[in-house]
Design a protein around this motif. Structure first.
Motif, PDB file in Angstrom:
ATOM      1  N   ASN A   3       0.841  -1.191   0.000  1.00  0.00           N
ATOM      2  CA  ASN A   3       0.000   0.000   0.000  1.00  0.00           C
ATOM      3  C   ASN A   3       0.882   1.249   0.000  1.00  0.00           C
ATOM      4  OD1 ASN A   3       0.870   0.432   2.687  1.00  0.00           O
ATOM      5  ND2 ASN A   3      -0.815  -0.814   3.474  1.00  0.00           N
ATOM      6  N   ILE A   4       0.242   2.404   0.075  1.00  0.00           N
ATOM      7  CA  ILE A   4       0.995   3.661   0.003  1.00  0.00           C
ATOM      8  C   ILE A   4       1.977   3.779   1.164  1.00  0.00           C
ATOM      9  CG2 ILE A   4       0.556   6.056   0.703  1.00  0.00           C
ATOM     10  CD1 ILE A   4      -0.996   6.537  -1.644  1.00  0.00           C
ATOM     11  N   GLY A   5       1.567   3.303   2.353  1.00  0.00           N
ATOM     12  CA  GLY A   5       2.461   3.353   3.492  1.00  0.00           C
ATOM     13  C   GLY A   5       3.729   2.552   3.254  1.00  0.00           C
ATOM     14  N   ASP A   6       3.576   1.375   2.612  1.00  0.00           N
ATOM     15  CA  ASP A   6       4.740   0.551   2.300  1.00  0.00           C
ATOM     16  C   ASP A   6       5.675   1.273   1.320  1.00  0.00           C
ATOM     17  OD1 ASP A   6       3.730  -1.570   3.848  1.00  0.00           O
ATOM     18  OD2 ASP A   6       2.510  -2.268   2.168  1.00  0.00           O
ATOM     19  N   VAL A   7       5.087   1.919   0.314  1.00  0.00           N
ATOM     20  CA  VAL A   7       5.895   2.655  -0.661  1.00  0.00           C
ATOM     21  C   VAL A   7       6.636   3.795   0.022  1.00  0.00           C
ATOM     22  CG1 VAL A   7       5.822   4.091  -2.738  1.00  0.00           C
ATOM     23  CG2 VAL A   7       4.403   2.028  -2.597  1.00  0.00           C
ATOM     24  N   ALA A   8       5.935   4.511   0.907  1.00  0.00           N
ATOM     25  CA  ALA A   8       6.557   5.642   1.601  1.00  0.00           C
ATOM     26  C   ALA A   8       7.758   5.184   2.423  1.00  0.00           C
ATOM     27  CB  ALA A   8       5.516   6.330   2.485  1.00  0.00           C
ATOM     28  N   ARG A   9       7.578   4.085   3.150  1.00  0.00           N
ATOM     29  CA  ARG A   9       8.694   3.564   3.954  1.00  0.00           C
ATOM     30  C   ARG A   9       9.858   3.127   3.076  1.00  0.00           C
ATOM     31  NH1 ARG A   9       4.364   1.698   7.074  1.00  0.00           N
ATOM     32  NH2 ARG A   9       4.240  -0.271   5.913  1.00  0.00           N
TER      33      ARG A   9
END
Length: 335
Positions: A3-9
């Motif tokens: 998800n977007i959180g994974d991409v951000a990290r």
């Protein structure tokens, strides 16, 4: 599925930055775009239009719920609002001020209307009724202040340790009779936790050390504060020092002392807890613990963005900023 959180990290950026790269709504450096796109490829993140719509449905606004109390010192509250605005902007968010007198209604409306992505609650009181609708909705929020029993993240200055530090300082300098210059009574009656935490800790430490605290409340209006301080200085109760926890009172104290012909620390010792902005603006010359709105605001926004991005710990985080004593030589050593 990523998800977007994974991409951000993976890319080492905020969720908002990923959203901006996907939506093209803001100018992002090419280097950052490349990092985000590389993370998307490594994680096999789908950027289908439906996913993009979900990613950009966020408002990118943080709501700050404020319940102004007429007895509080508004310039000090403004320092927190400015600090929160700066911290939110640095994190890629706008700030929406929510000042409805009915705090519970305001919170419910903000959540139901999808007005903001998360909430910051100021002016926290004991058993704060604004907390329940947030907990019920599972909405991201952080308190600036401590509410016992709340499951929400919270951050604030450690007012209790600040009170203990100031009482210790007076005791170490030989002071045993101290006047406690306090907020108006209605601040304590309303359960404002910054005031009650300081009061309880100051009293407990004074009792332990054998220091007598004499209460002196100051009313909220400027003219009333000046008169209450004049009355205090004309009252001969044996106090050798003032312990001040009232921003309006400490701001006006230098003028009232000058009018009375009194000099600190020759005639009277003074310590205070007030904001660093107040100390700078009024050039306050007193030994103090300062409330550090900028540090509190940055910590609050960091906790909130982590919670909004699904990056926070599952357990509640209560963060107390440790007090720092600044000795400005306003306490005379007694033999």
């Amino acid at each position: 599925m990523a998800n977007i959180g994974d991409v951000a990290r993976e890319a080492g950026v905020s969720r908002s930055t990923v959203s901006y790269v996907l939506s093209g709504k803001r100018t992002i450096s090419q280097e950052t775009k490349d990092r985000v796109n590389a993370a998307i490829q490594r994680l096999d993140f789908s950027v289908r239009s439906s996913a993009r719509a979900l990613a950009t449905a966020r408002t990118m606004n943080i709501g700050v719920v404020v319940q102004f109390h007429h007895s509080e010192f508004q310039p000090a509250m403004a320092a927190y609002l400015v600090a929160l605005s700066d911290a939110a902007r640095e994190a890629g968010y706008g700030l929406q001020l929510i000042t409805d007198g009915d705090g519970v209604r305001a919170v419910r409306s903000a959540i139901a209307g999808h007005q903001v992505d998360g909430l910051v609650l100021l002016n926290v009181v004991a058993d704060d009724p604004r907390v329940d609708p947030i907990e019920t909705a599972g909405f991201p929020a952080v308190l600036v202040g401590m509410a016992d029993g709340s499951s929400l993240d919270a951050v604030d200055l450690d007012f209790a340790s600040g009170a203990q530090t100031l009482v210790n300082h007076l005791h170490d300098k030989g002071h045993r009779e101290v006047t406690f210059v306090r907020w108006p009574q209605e601040i304590y009656q309303a359960g404002h936790t910054f005031a009650t935490r300081f009061e309880r800790a100051a009293r407990a430490r004074a009792r332990r050390l054998g220091v007598r605290l004499v209460d002196h409340y100051c009313r909220p209006e400027p003219a009333e504060i000046r008169q209450d301080l004049r009355d205090l200085l004309h009252r001969h109760d044996g106090s050798t020092a003032l312990l001040v926890h009232n921003d309006g009172a400490v701001a006006m104290l230098p003028t009232v002392l000058h009018e009375a012909g009194l000099e600190v620390p020759r005639d009277l010792s003074v310590v205070s807890l007030h904001s660093s902005e107040l100390a700078d603006f009024f050039a306050l010359p007193y030994t103090s613990v300062e409330s550090q709105p900028e540090m509190v605001a940055q910590s609050a926004v960091r906790l909130l963005t982590q919670r909004m991005g699904g990056q926070a710990e599952s357990t509640t985080s209560h963060m107390l900023v440790p007090p720092q004593l600044t000795d400005r030589g306003s306490v005379r050593t007694l033999s």
